[in-house]
Design a protein around this motif. Structure first.
Motif, PDB file in Angstrom:
ATOM      1  N   GLY B  38      60.019  36.750  44.518  1.00  0.00           N
ATOM      2  CA  GLY B  38      58.589  36.489  44.674  1.00  0.00           C
ATOM      3  C   GLY B  38      57.765  37.758  44.453  1.00  0.00           C
ATOM      4  N   ARG B  39      56.492  37.562  44.187  1.00  0.00           N
ATOM      5  CA  ARG B  39      55.602  38.695  43.906  1.00  0.00           C
ATOM      6  C   ARG B  39      54.313  38.528  44.698  1.00  0.00           C
ATOM      7  N   VAL B  40      53.756  39.681  45.097  1.00  0.00           N
ATOM      8  CA  VAL B  40      52.456  39.687  45.765  1.00  0.00           C
ATOM      9  C   VAL B  40      51.541  40.644  45.018  1.00  0.00           C
ATOM     10  N   GLN B  41      50.339  40.192  44.779  1.00  0.00           N
ATOM     11  CA  GLN B  41      49.317  40.985  44.092  1.00  0.00           C
ATOM     12  C   GLN B  41      48.167  41.274  45.050  1.00  0.00           C
ATOM     13  N   ARG B  42      47.813  42.560  45.154  1.00  0.00           N
ATOM     14  CA  ARG B  42      46.635  42.946  45.937  1.00  0.00           C
ATOM     15  C   ARG B  42      45.673  43.652  44.987  1.00  0.00           C
ATOM     16  N   ALA B  43      44.435  43.236  44.983  1.00  0.00           N
ATOM     17  CA  ALA B  43      43.460  43.868  44.077  1.00  0.00           C
ATOM     18  C   ALA B  43      42.123  44.024  44.783  1.00  0.00           C
ATOM     19  N   LEU B  44      41.604  45.236  44.739  1.00  0.00           N
ATOM     20  CA  LEU B  44      40.240  45.506  45.183  1.00  0.00           C
ATOM     21  C   LEU B  44      39.440  45.829  43.934  1.00  0.00           C
ATOM     22  N   SER B  45      38.521  44.953  43.584  1.00  0.00           N
ATOM     23  CA  SER B  45      37.739  45.110  42.359  1.00  0.00           C
ATOM     24  C   SER B  45      36.298  45.439  42.718  1.00  0.00           C
ATOM     25  N   ILE B  46      35.783  46.480  42.094  1.00  0.00           N
ATOM     26  CA  ILE B  46      34.392  46.889  42.327  1.00  0.00           C
ATOM     27  C   ILE B  46      33.671  46.858  40.992  1.00  0.00           C
ATOM     28  N   ILE B  47      32.656  46.023  40.886  1.00  0.00           N
ATOM     29  CA  ILE B  47      31.794  46.020  39.697  1.00  0.00           C
ATOM     30  C   ILE B  47      30.505  46.732  40.079  1.00  0.00           C
ATOM     31  N   GLU B  48      30.260  47.888  39.445  1.00  0.00           N
ATOM     32  CA  GLU B  48      29.093  48.711  39.808  1.00  0.00           C
ATOM     33  C   GLU B  48      27.807  48.182  39.189  1.00  0.00           C
ATOM     34  N   ASP B  49      27.940  47.466  38.067  1.00  0.00           N
ATOM     35  CA  ASP B  49      26.752  46.870  37.444  1.00  0.00           C
ATOM     36  C   ASP B  49      26.263  45.698  38.302  1.00  0.00           C
ATOM     37  N   GLN B  50      24.996  45.349  38.124  1.00  0.00           N
ATOM     38  CA  GLN B  50      24.465  44.175  38.832  1.00  0.00           C
ATOM     39  C   GLN B  50      25.285  42.944  38.481  1.00  0.00           C
ATOM     40  N   PRO B  51      25.622  42.084  39.434  1.00  0.00           N
ATOM     41  CA  PRO B  51      25.069  42.013  40.790  1.00  0.00           C
ATOM     42  C   PRO B  51      25.813  42.857  41.821  1.00  0.00           C
ATOM     43  N   ILE B  52      26.577  43.834  41.396  1.00  0.00           N
ATOM     44  CA  ILE B  52      27.388  44.702  42.263  1.00  0.00           C
ATOM     45  C   ILE B  52      28.335  43.842  43.103  1.00  0.00           C
ATOM     46  N   VAL B  53      29.589  43.851  42.729  1.00  0.00           N
ATOM     47  CA  VAL B  53      30.574  42.964  43.357  1.00  0.00           C
ATOM     48  C   VAL B  53      31.686  43.791  44.005  1.00  0.00           C
ATOM     49  N   VAL B  54      32.035  43.461  45.233  1.00  0.00           N
ATOM     50  CA  VAL B  54      33.229  43.991  45.893  1.00  0.00           C
ATOM     51  C   VAL B  54      34.117  42.782  46.163  1.00  0.00           C
ATOM     52  N   ARG B  55      35.258  42.695  45.457  1.00  0.00           N
ATOM     53  CA  ARG B  55      36.099  41.506  45.556  1.00  0.00           C
ATOM     54  C   ARG B  55      37.512  41.891  45.991  1.00  0.00           C
ATOM     55  N   ASP B  56      37.998  41.238  47.020  1.00  0.00           N
ATOM     56  CA  ASP B  56      39.372  41.437  47.487  1.00  0.00           C
ATOM     57  C   ASP B  56      40.214  40.221  47.139  1.00  0.00           C
ATOM     58  N   ILE B  57      41.402  40.485  46.608  1.00  0.00           N
ATOM     59  CA  ILE B  57      42.334  39.418  46.251  1.00  0.00           C
ATOM     60  C   ILE B  57      43.701  39.738  46.827  1.00  0.00           C
ATOM     61  N   LEU B  58      44.369  38.728  47.336  1.00  0.00           N
ATOM     62  CA  LEU B  58      45.766  38.864  47.732  1.00  0.00           C
ATOM     63  C   LEU B  58      46.450  37.552  47.361  1.00  0.00           C
ATOM     64  N   GLU B  59      47.238  37.598  46.289  1.00  0.00           N
ATOM     65  CA  GLU B  59      47.848  36.369  45.743  1.00  0.00           C
ATOM     66  C   GLU B  59      49.359  36.515  45.725  1.00  0.00           C
ATOM     67  N   SER B  60      50.054  35.430  45.999  1.00  0.00           N
ATOM     68  CA  SER B  60      51.519  35.481  45.913  1.00  0.00           C
ATOM     69  C   SER B  60      52.026  34.334  45.054  1.00  0.00           C
ATOM     70  N   VAL B  61      53.123  34.631  44.352  1.00  0.00           N
ATOM     71  CA  VAL B  61      53.799  33.630  43.522  1.00  0.00           C
ATOM     72  C   VAL B  61      55.294  33.682  43.809  1.00  0.00           C
ATOM     73  N   SER B  62      55.979  32.600  43.486  1.00  0.00           N
ATOM     74  CA  SER B  62      57.426  32.542  43.694  1.00  0.00           C
ATOM     75  C   SER B  62      58.133  33.236  42.533  1.00  0.00           C
ATOM     76  N   LYS B  63      59.447  33.253  42.565  1.00  0.00           N
ATOM     77  CA  LYS B  63      60.210  33.969  41.532  1.00  0.00           C
ATOM     78  C   LYS B  63      60.002  33.356  40.142  1.00  0.00           C
ATOM     79  N   ASP B  64      59.651  32.081  40.079  1.00  0.00           N
ATOM     80  CA  ASP B  64      59.387  31.454  38.785  1.00  0.00           C
ATOM     81  C   ASP B  64      57.874  31.367  38.503  1.00  0.00           C
TER      82      ASP B  64
END
Lengths: 237, 240
Positions: B38-64
């Motif tokens: 299995g895999r886990v993805q963590r992402a903190l994305s910051i878009i500095e341009d308008q509308p200025i976005v701070v996005r947190d993601i934590l996603e998991s998938v199985s081995k397939d």
């Protein structure tokens, strides 16, 4: 204040139980302080003892240090344990969770206004838990209701939603040096309390030193003679 | 250790002629590959341009690469936008969410058989959707009828609310790509949403993704040519 201020860093988990020092885990974290004063923390925690734990948490506070929402995902011994979302409204805390043991569960707990401590089991989460429930004056104690995802000390179960009586003592300001540097901190002690007994006689074994700034960052914490958690890397954007 | 880790930083830059190369945001990510595959993805994305976005993601998938769960938290226009938890099991997608627009919402969506991908709007998440393409078929186009997403907003600046669309994927081939983090052997895909009522062959797939040509599908570079480009600037790999 800038629109966003970000800190990223790493804590190491150390064990001293058998006389010598052993690394038994660590924690990568990041904080975002937003322009309105609200805060978000993310923590990826790894514990390698007889039980291995991989725990991810995201935890947010408003500008009055009141928790607004949180998320948790836990694996133990390489297997999925649980995942859950917390939402804290004005009057109610809810947790929607799915765990390998209990399946799909929703928890609800009444809460009052103002800041309250929530335990995500990350060390950086402990710091916010203490900051939200601590008294303002040195050498004083306060009792509070702590919301926590599990009573398991390693945060290796759940996530669920539980409320327990908790006590926090503010010891006072101290300057602390750890591998990441020297910091001005506030020293606290804390632990569970029995409401049938006097707060001032409660045995608080968990010591924690938090930065004296808006981030309330965990610089060091310890159960003396057993475990110590200390900041080894800090990057400030 | 029960897992191996890839950490990195992706810069968001302008690809427009007027300000080509201007940094408009960034993404810190951590991918872990676990003992069970299995895999886990963590992402903190910051878009500095308008509308200025701070996005947190934590996603998991199985081995397939089957979706397990995903957490999304969005802060945009200088205020909290929403937070949600998505869970995928058997033929059901579930979403528990709280947004400033919709309030507290519970959603359930029945899924059909066939590939399902989740567009969580992180750049590392974009490459995970490419795993739905059957690479053994070689270059060509394939469709994914079930692309779930927390928002159809291009910047992922709204929601999260469980929404469904369709995705077209074109596999162009293997290419060597040079970015600030190094030189990587990549799989090159073109992708985009498409209208199921029209032929996939003529759909405009205007988002290019180059991801690692190994089992990890890590985004090395992606772009809307002439508009926006995303490229790996830091890379730390403990899987090797």
């Amino acid at each position: 204040m800038t629109e966003r201020s970000i800190k990223r860093g790493k804590l190491v988990y150390l064990n001293f139980s058998n006389g010598d020092m052993k690394v038994f885990g660590g924690e990568h974290f990041s904080f975002t302080l937003l322009s309105g004063g609200s805060l978000i923390q993310r923590a990826q925690c790894h514990i390698a003892e007889s039980l291995t734990v991989e725990r991810d948490s995201v935890f947010a506070l408003d500008n009055n240090f009141r928790p607004t929402d949180a998320y948790m995902r836990i694996e133990t011994n390489g297997s999925f344990t649980g995942t859950g979302l917390y939402h804290f409204s004005e009057r109610e805390a809810t947790c929607d969770a799915f765990t390998a043991r209990d399946g799909r569960v929703t928890y609800r707990q009444s809460i009052g206004p103002g800041a309250f401590p929530f335990c995500s089991h990350a060390i950086v989460g402990d710091a916010w838990m203490i900051a939200a429930g601590a008294p303002d004056k040195d050498n004083t104690r306060s009792a509070t209701t702590l919301l926590t995802s599990t009573l398991n000390k390693q945060g290796a179960a759940g996530p669920a939603l539980l409320a327990i009586p908790y006590g926090i003592e503010r010891v006072g300001e101290e300057i602390i040096t750890v591998p990441a540097g020297t910091f001005e901190t506030i020293h606290y002690k804390c632990g569970t309390v029995d409401m049938n007994h006097q707060l001032d006689k409660a045995d608080f074994q968990y010591n924690m030193w938090l930065t004296k700034d808006d981030f309330c960052l965990a610089v060091k914490s310890e159960y003396p003679g057993r475990n110590r958690f200390e900041l080894i890397e800090l990057e400030d954007n | 250790m029960d897992y191996s880790t890839i950490r990195g930083t992706i810069n968001y830059v302008s690809d427009e002629d007027s300000d080509k190369g201007r940094k408009r945001g960034y993404e810190y990510f951590t991918l872990t590959l676990h003992k069970d595959g299995g895999r886990v993805q963590r992402a903190l994305s910051i878009i500095e341009d308008q509308p200025i976005v701070v996005r947190d993601i934590l996603e998991s998938v199985s081995k397939d690469w089957h979706l397990q769960d995903c957490y999304v938290r969005i802060h945009s226009k200088k205020q909290f936008t929403g937070t949600g938890w998505f869970r995928f099991h058997n033929n059901l997608a579930e979403c528990e969410t709280f947004t400033t627009t919709e309030g507290r919402v519970s959603q359930y969506m029945t899924l059909e058989s066939g590939p399902v991908v989740f567009c969580n709007h992180s750049i590392v998440g974009d490459a995970w959707m490419m795993t739905a393409y059957d690479i053994s078929q070689g270059p060509g186009r394939q469709k994914v009828e079930q692309m779930l997403t927390p928002t159809l907003n291009k910047q992922g600046a709204e929601g999260p609310i469980l929404t469904r669309s369709a995705l077209g994927i074109e596999f162009v081939g293997k290419e060597t790509i040079k970015v600030p983090a190094g030189i990587f052997q990549c799989l090159h895909f073109k992708t985009g949403r498409y209208d199921r009522n029209h032929a996939l062959a003529t759909a405009s797939l205007n988002y290019d993704i180059w991801c690692t040509a190994d089992s990890h599908y890590v985004t090395i570079m992606s772009m809307y040519a002439g508009k926006r480009r995303y490229e790996m600037v830091q890379w730390q790999d403990s899987t090797e």
